[in-house]
Design a protein around this motif. Structure first.
Motif, mmCIF file in Angstrom:
data_model
loop_
_atom_site.group_PDB
_atom_site.id
_atom_site.type_symbol
_atom_site.label_atom_id
_atom_site.label_comp_id
_atom_site.label_asym_id
_atom_site.label_seq_id
_atom_site.Cartn_x
_atom_site.Cartn_y
_atom_site.Cartn_z
ATOM 1 N N ALA A 1 0.818 -1.215 0.000
ATOM 2 C CA ALA A 1 0.000 0.000 0.000
ATOM 3 C C ALA A 1 0.854 1.269 0.000
ATOM 4 C CB ALA A 1 -0.938 -0.004 1.209
ATOM 5 N N GLN A 2 2.047 1.171 0.599
ATOM 6 C CA GLN A 2 2.959 2.322 0.649
ATOM 7 C C GLN A 2 3.790 2.453 -0.625
ATOM 8 O OE1 GLN A 2 2.887 4.529 3.222
ATOM 9 N NE2 GLN A 2 1.233 3.245 3.964
ATOM 10 N N GLY A 3 3.757 1.409 -1.461
ATOM 11 C CA GLY A 3 4.588 1.401 -2.660
ATOM 12 C C GLY A 3 6.016 0.954 -2.386
ATOM 13 N N TRP A 4 6.235 0.290 -1.257
ATOM 14 C CA TRP A 4 7.557 -0.187 -0.875
ATOM 15 C C TRP A 4 7.729 -1.625 -1.345
ATOM 16 C CZ3 TRP A 4 6.738 1.426 4.897
ATOM 17 C CH2 TRP A 4 6.702 2.819 4.986
ATOM 18 N N ASP A 5 8.952 -2.010 -1.602
ATOM 19 C CA ASP A 5 9.273 -3.334 -2.118
ATOM 20 C C ASP A 5 9.511 -4.306 -0.964
ATOM 21 O OD1 ASP A 5 10.700 -5.612 -3.117
ATOM 22 O OD2 ASP A 5 11.269 -4.451 -4.881
ATOM 23 N N TRP A 6 8.605 -5.256 -0.801
ATOM 24 C CA TRP A 6 8.692 -6.232 0.288
ATOM 25 C C TRP A 6 9.948 -7.087 0.187
ATOM 26 C CZ3 TRP A 6 6.948 -7.047 4.951
ATOM 27 C CH2 TRP A 6 7.008 -8.313 5.507
ATOM 28 N N GLN A 7 10.260 -7.572 -1.004
ATOM 29 C CA GLN A 7 11.438 -8.432 -1.178
ATOM 30 C C GLN A 7 12.730 -7.671 -0.871
ATOM 31 O OE1 GLN A 7 11.413 -11.751 -1.577
ATOM 32 N NE2 GLN A 7 9.198 -11.546 -1.387
ATOM 33 N N GLU A 8 12.778 -6.429 -1.274
ATOM 34 C CA GLU A 8 13.955 -5.595 -0.965
ATOM 35 C C GLU A 8 14.085 -5.418 0.548
ATOM 36 O OE1 GLU A 8 17.340 -3.312 -1.515
ATOM 37 O OE2 GLU A 8 16.303 -4.598 -2.944
ATOM 38 N N PHE A 9 12.965 -5.212 1.219
ATOM 39 C CA PHE A 9 12.973 -5.094 2.678
ATOM 40 C C PHE A 9 13.509 -6.369 3.323
ATOM 41 C CE2 PHE A 9 10.467 -6.363 6.459
ATOM 42 C CZ PHE A 9 11.079 -5.536 7.383
ATOM 43 N N LEU A 10 13.055 -7.517 2.853
ATOM 44 C CA LEU A 10 13.515 -8.778 3.435
ATOM 45 C C LEU A 10 15.013 -8.968 3.242
ATOM 46 C CD1 LEU A 10 10.624 -11.208 2.452
ATOM 47 C CD2 LEU A 10 11.054 -10.142 4.678
ATOM 48 N N LYS A 11 15.530 -8.512 2.114
ATOM 49 C CA LYS A 11 16.967 -8.662 1.842
ATOM 50 C C LYS A 11 17.808 -7.638 2.595
ATOM 51 C CE LYS A 11 16.207 -9.974 -2.874
ATOM 52 N NZ LYS A 11 16.415 -9.542 -4.240
ATOM 53 N N ASN A 12 17.360 -6.378 2.605
ATOM 54 C CA ASN A 12 18.218 -5.289 3.067
ATOM 55 C C ASN A 12 17.651 -4.421 4.185
ATOM 56 O OD1 ASN A 12 20.293 -5.804 1.088
ATOM 57 N ND2 ASN A 12 18.810 -5.059 -0.423
#
Length: 59
Positions: free
Chosen positions: A20-31
């Motif tokens: 909903a925020q337009g943030w990348d979930w996979q990127e968050f999990l990695k970094n």
């Protein structure tokens, strides 16, 4: 992800919030994500995580 778990936020709900925020979930999990980005969301549940990260980790 560990900070989300420690504040009792579920992964499914967090993933939906990120989307909903337009943030990348996979990127968050990695970094991870900068706390300032989460803080800027002005969301009550996000602020719980922010407060834990800023104040609660030491406890």
């Amino acid at each position: 992800m560990s900070d989300l778990r420690k504040t009792q936020m579920c992964a499914r709900g967090s993933r939906a919030f990120f989307s909903a925020q337009g943030w990348d979930w996979q990127e968050f999990l990695k970094n991870g994500i900068d706390i300032e980005i989460v803080e800027s969301a002005n969301d009550a549940m996000a602020q719980q995580v922010v407060e834990y990260v800023k104040n609660g980790r030491e406890q």
